[in-house]
Design a protein around this motif. Sequence first.
Motif, PDB file in Angstrom:
ATOM      1  N   GLN A  15       0.823  -1.207   0.000  1.00 16.83           N
ATOM      2  CA  GLN A  15       0.000   0.000   0.000  1.00 16.83           C
ATOM      3  C   GLN A  15       0.859   1.260   0.000  1.00 16.83           C
ATOM      4  O   GLN A  15       0.489   2.264  -0.611  1.00 16.83           O
ATOM      5  CB  GLN A  15      -0.946  -0.017   1.199  1.00 16.83           C
ATOM      6  N   ALA A  16       1.995   1.204   0.662  1.00 13.45           N
ATOM      7  CA  ALA A  16       2.907   2.347   0.628  1.00 13.45           C
ATOM      8  C   ALA A  16       3.366   2.629  -0.799  1.00 13.45           C
ATOM      9  O   ALA A  16       3.448   3.784  -1.229  1.00 13.45           O
ATOM     10  CB  ALA A  16       4.110   2.089   1.530  1.00 13.45           C
ATOM     11  N   THR A  17       3.645   1.557  -1.529  1.00  9.34           N
ATOM     12  CA  THR A  17       4.027   1.715  -2.931  1.00  9.34           C
ATOM     13  C   THR A  17       2.905   2.350  -3.734  1.00  9.34           C
ATOM     14  O   THR A  17       3.125   3.264  -4.545  1.00  9.34           O
ATOM     15  CB  THR A  17       4.385   0.347  -3.540  1.00  9.34           C
ATOM     16  N   MET A  18       1.683   1.894  -3.505  1.00  8.58           N
ATOM     17  CA  MET A  18       0.540   2.427  -4.254  1.00  8.58           C
ATOM     18  C   MET A  18       0.243   3.876  -3.877  1.00  8.58           C
ATOM     19  O   MET A  18      -0.169   4.682  -4.728  1.00  8.58           O
ATOM     20  CB  MET A  18      -0.683   1.547  -4.031  1.00  8.58           C
ATOM     21  N   ILE A  19       0.453   4.235  -2.618  1.00  7.67           N
ATOM     22  CA  ILE A  19       0.251   5.628  -2.205  1.00  7.67           C
ATOM     23  C   ILE A  19       1.266   6.533  -2.897  1.00  7.67           C
ATOM     24  O   ILE A  19       0.941   7.619  -3.402  1.00  7.67           O
ATOM     25  CB  ILE A  19       0.346   5.769  -0.676  1.00  7.67           C
ATOM     26  N   GLY A  20       2.521   6.085  -2.930  1.00  4.25           N
ATOM     27  CA  GLY A  20       3.536   6.855  -3.636  1.00  4.25           C
ATOM     28  C   GLY A  20       3.209   7.008  -5.106  1.00  4.25           C
ATOM     29  O   GLY A  20       3.322   8.101  -5.681  1.00  4.25           O
TER      30      GLY A  20
END
Length: 212
Positions: free
Chosen positions: A132-137
């Motif tokens: 999810q951190a990747t997708m937020i970025g």
Amino acid sequence: MPRPRTPLLDRARIRATALDVIDRDGLAGLSMRRLAAELGVRAPSLYSHYRTKDDLLNDLADDIMRAVDVSAFAVDWVTGLRAWARSYRAALAAHPNLVPVVAAGPARRDAALARADTVHGALVAAGWPPRQATMIGASTRYLVLGAAMASFAHGFETDAQIYADRYPHLDQAHRLRDHAAEIDADSFTLALDSFLHGLRALHTDLTRTPPA
């Protein structure tokens, strides 16, 4: 009379001149031959500094990324995302013709990778799962690049008659160009605020302690 000396070349001067050309004439206006002429040298003189035009463009993109501020992630992840997005948009807005190069991704660009590392690390540390951190970025980047690529408000004509006869709900569209900067900035703020509001709700659900 002594012959005029050829100005000494260095990578910083080459990049600065190349960026001037891109800002003025777009990416299509830059070639190594054209750049050499701007610098007052022959094209082969450039190749000891930059082997290819792509190498030069990669360094220019990394220079843009060095202006992007990720320091606010030290405060909290929401403050960090907001400051990152705003400074990212400002950096791209200063050189819009270079946006397609930046948009291609960090590849091996040090400044871009360092900022991506900071963003991802701060989000994971705040409790977001790595995926999810990747997708937020990525989602933040989509928002910024979309705002930097083109102006919504500048896409309309100032002739009111174009819209009045056939598009009754666009009867004020001819006014948009006159307020383009304000509308585009406020629209970016609205999109960013809405995005962050949704992320806060997701984060609350994610980090809520399960009942005993």
